[in-house]
Design a protein around this motif. Structure first.
Motif, PDB file in Angstrom:
ATOM      1  N   VAL A  31     -58.182  89.878  64.683  1.00 33.96           N
ATOM      2  CA  VAL A  31     -57.322  90.594  65.623  1.00 33.96           C
ATOM      3  C   VAL A  31     -57.514  90.010  67.021  1.00 33.96           C
ATOM      4  O   VAL A  31     -58.635  89.722  67.434  1.00 33.96           O
ATOM      5  CB  VAL A  31     -57.666  92.101  65.623  1.00 33.96           C
ATOM      6  N   ALA A  32     -56.412  89.835  67.729  1.00 33.30           N
ATOM      7  CA  ALA A  32     -56.458  89.425  69.126  1.00 33.30           C
ATOM      8  C   ALA A  32     -56.265  90.670  69.992  1.00 33.30           C
ATOM      9  O   ALA A  32     -55.276  91.394  69.822  1.00 33.30           O
ATOM     10  CB  ALA A  32     -55.352  88.407  69.416  1.00 33.30           C
ATOM     11  N   LEU A  33     -57.211  90.917  70.883  1.00 30.26           N
ATOM     12  CA  LEU A  33     -57.070  91.979  71.871  1.00 30.26           C
ATOM     13  C   LEU A  33     -56.654  91.340  73.178  1.00 30.26           C
ATOM     14  O   LEU A  33     -57.152  90.270  73.534  1.00 30.26           O
ATOM     15  CB  LEU A  33     -58.399  92.721  72.062  1.00 30.26           C
ATOM     16  N   ALA A  34     -55.759  91.984  73.897  1.00 28.84           N
ATOM     17  CA  ALA A  34     -55.286  91.471  75.182  1.00 28.84           C
ATOM     18  C   ALA A  34     -55.180  92.630  76.160  1.00 28.84           C
ATOM     19  O   ALA A  34     -54.617  93.674  75.830  1.00 28.84           O
ATOM     20  CB  ALA A  34     -53.931  90.792  75.018  1.00 28.84           C
ATOM     21  N   ASN A  35     -55.725  92.442  77.349  1.00 33.49           N
ATOM     22  CA  ASN A  35     -55.717  93.487  78.373  1.00 33.49           C
ATOM     23  C   ASN A  35     -54.714  93.111  79.462  1.00 33.49           C
ATOM     24  O   ASN A  35     -54.922  92.161  80.206  1.00 33.49           O
ATOM     25  CB  ASN A  35     -57.117  93.651  78.967  1.00 33.49           C
ATOM     26  N   VAL A  36     -53.618  93.854  79.510  1.00 31.43           N
ATOM     27  CA  VAL A  36     -52.574  93.638  80.510  1.00 31.43           C
ATOM     28  C   VAL A  36     -52.674  94.777  81.524  1.00 31.43           C
ATOM     29  O   VAL A  36     -52.306  95.921  81.221  1.00 31.43           O
ATOM     30  CB  VAL A  36     -51.167  93.615  79.857  1.00 31.43           C
ATOM     31  N   ASP A  37     -53.228  94.484  82.680  1.00 33.38           N
ATOM     32  CA  ASP A  37     -53.351  95.469  83.759  1.00 33.38           C
ATOM     33  C   ASP A  37     -54.002  96.773  83.303  1.00 33.38           C
ATOM     34  O   ASP A  37     -53.548  97.858  83.654  1.00 33.38           O
ATOM     35  CB  ASP A  37     -51.983  95.758  84.383  1.00 33.38           C
ATOM     36  N   GLY A  38     -55.057  96.671  82.482  1.00 29.92           N
ATOM     37  CA  GLY A  38     -55.778  97.848  82.040  1.00 29.92           C
ATOM     38  C   GLY A  38     -55.273  98.459  80.744  1.00 29.92           C
ATOM     39  O   GLY A  38     -55.917  99.336  80.179  1.00 29.92           O
ATOM     40  N   GLU A  39     -54.138  97.998  80.241  1.00 31.37           N
ATOM     41  CA  GLU A  39     -53.601  98.464  78.951  1.00 31.37           C
ATOM     42  C   GLU A  39     -53.969  97.423  77.896  1.00 31.37           C
ATOM     43  O   GLU A  39     -53.640  96.246  78.037  1.00 31.37           O
ATOM     44  CB  GLU A  39     -52.080  98.616  79.035  1.00 31.37           C
ATOM     45  N   ILE A  40     -54.666  97.859  76.851  1.00 30.48           N
ATOM     46  CA  ILE A  40     -55.125  96.925  75.828  1.00 30.48           C
ATOM     47  C   ILE A  40     -54.183  96.964  74.625  1.00 30.48           C
ATOM     48  O   ILE A  40     -53.788  98.029  74.167  1.00 30.48           O
ATOM     49  CB  ILE A  40     -56.571  97.240  75.408  1.00 30.48           C
ATOM     50  N   TYR A  41     -53.843  95.775  74.139  1.00 31.63           N
ATOM     51  CA  TYR A  41     -52.957  95.614  72.986  1.00 31.63           C
ATOM     52  C   TYR A  41     -53.715  94.873  71.888  1.00 31.63           C
ATOM     53  O   TYR A  41     -54.594  94.049  72.171  1.00 31.63           O
ATOM     54  CB  TYR A  41     -51.708  94.805  73.365  1.00 31.63           C
ATOM     55  N   ALA A  42     -53.357  95.154  70.635  1.00 29.51           N
ATOM     56  CA  ALA A  42     -53.973  94.490  69.487  1.00 29.51           C
ATOM     57  C   ALA A  42     -52.882  93.890  68.619  1.00 29.51           C
ATOM     58  O   ALA A  42     -51.910  94.565  68.284  1.00 29.51           O
ATOM     59  CB  ALA A  42     -54.791  95.496  68.677  1.00 29.51           C
ATOM     60  N   LEU A  43     -53.032  92.613  68.284  1.00 28.84           N
ATOM     61  CA  LEU A  43     -52.067  91.992  67.397  1.00 28.84           C
ATOM     62  C   LEU A  43     -52.764  91.038  66.446  1.00 28.84           C
ATOM     63  O   LEU A  43     -53.936  90.692  66.637  1.00 28.84           O
ATOM     64  CB  LEU A  43     -50.945  91.291  68.161  1.00 28.84           C
ATOM     65  N   ASP A  44     -52.038  90.638  65.418  1.00 25.50           N
ATOM     66  CA  ASP A  44     -52.557  89.686  64.446  1.00 25.50           C
ATOM     67  C   ASP A  44     -53.078  88.478  65.214  1.00 25.50           C
ATOM     68  O   ASP A  44     -52.349  87.865  65.986  1.00 25.50           O
ATOM     69  CB  ASP A  44     -51.425  89.295  63.485  1.00 25.50           C
ATOM     70  N   GLY A  45     -54.334  88.136  64.990  1.00 27.82           N
ATOM     71  CA  GLY A  45     -54.970  87.073  65.754  1.00 27.82           C
ATOM     72  C   GLY A  45     -54.748  85.677  65.218  1.00 27.82           C
ATOM     73  O   GLY A  45     -55.278  84.717  65.775  1.00 27.82           O
ATOM     74  N   ILE A  46     -53.945  85.534  64.166  1.00 26.27           N
ATOM     75  CA  ILE A  46     -53.668  84.221  63.577  1.00 26.27           C
ATOM     76  C   ILE A  46     -52.245  83.815  63.937  1.00 26.27           C
ATOM     77  O   ILE A  46     -51.280  84.438  63.488  1.00 26.27           O
ATOM     78  CB  ILE A  46     -53.831  84.252  62.043  1.00 26.27           C
ATOM     79  N   CYS A  47     -52.110  82.778  64.744  1.00 25.14           N
ATOM     80  CA  CYS A  47     -50.790  82.323  65.199  1.00 25.14           C
ATOM     81  C   CYS A  47     -49.889  81.979  64.017  1.00 25.14           C
ATOM     82  O   CYS A  47     -50.324  81.347  63.046  1.00 25.14           O
ATOM     83  CB  CYS A  47     -50.953  81.102  66.103  1.00 25.14           C
ATOM     84  N   ALA A  48     -48.632  82.395  64.111  1.00 27.04           N
ATOM     85  CA  ALA A  48     -47.649  82.150  63.046  1.00 27.04           C
ATOM     86  C   ALA A  48     -47.344  80.668  62.872  1.00 27.04           C
ATOM     87  O   ALA A  48     -46.864  80.253  61.816  1.00 27.04           O
ATOM     88  CB  ALA A  48     -46.348  82.909  63.352  1.00 27.04           C
TER      89      ALA A  48
END
Length: 107
Positions: A31-48
């Motif tokens: 899983v890739a976690l990404a923090n955009v201005d304090g909001e954290i998102y989770a998405l499939d961590g394997i690039c398509a």
């Protein structure tokens, strides 16, 4: 009737500073976690594209760039920036105390 997937603790909130990404393992998923201005998102961590590690990519605003070949995704939607049809799965995320939990069901 199938059960809902479990919530899995993957990181501390402080592990993903604003503007940063983090690669984590949740069950058998990367899983890739990404923090955009304090909001954290989770998405499939394997690039398509060719399986690059999105959690090790560069985040600018809400655009995450894969470090292998430069494919870019909007972390808020999972959409690949140049295609209306390519989309990374996004996962449900919640924070309990200072712990980030994800559920491996696409939102």
């Amino acid at each position: 009737m199938s059960e809902e997937p479990a919530w899995i603790a993957v990181a501390a909130v402080d592990d993903v500073a604003p503007g940063a990404t983090l690669e984590v393992v949740a069950g058998d998923a990367i899983v890739a976690l990404a923090n955009v201005d304090g909001e954290i998102y989770a998405l499939d961590g394997i690039c398509a594209h060719q399986g690059g590690p999105l959690g090790k990519g560069k985040l600018v605003g809400c655009t995450l760039t894969c470090p292998w070949h430069g494919w870019q995704y909007d972390v808020t939607t999972g959409r690949q920036m140049l295609s209306d049809t390519i989309r990374q799965s996004r996962y449900q995320l919640r924070i309990e105390r200072d712990t980030i939990l994800v559920r491996l069901s696409d939102v």
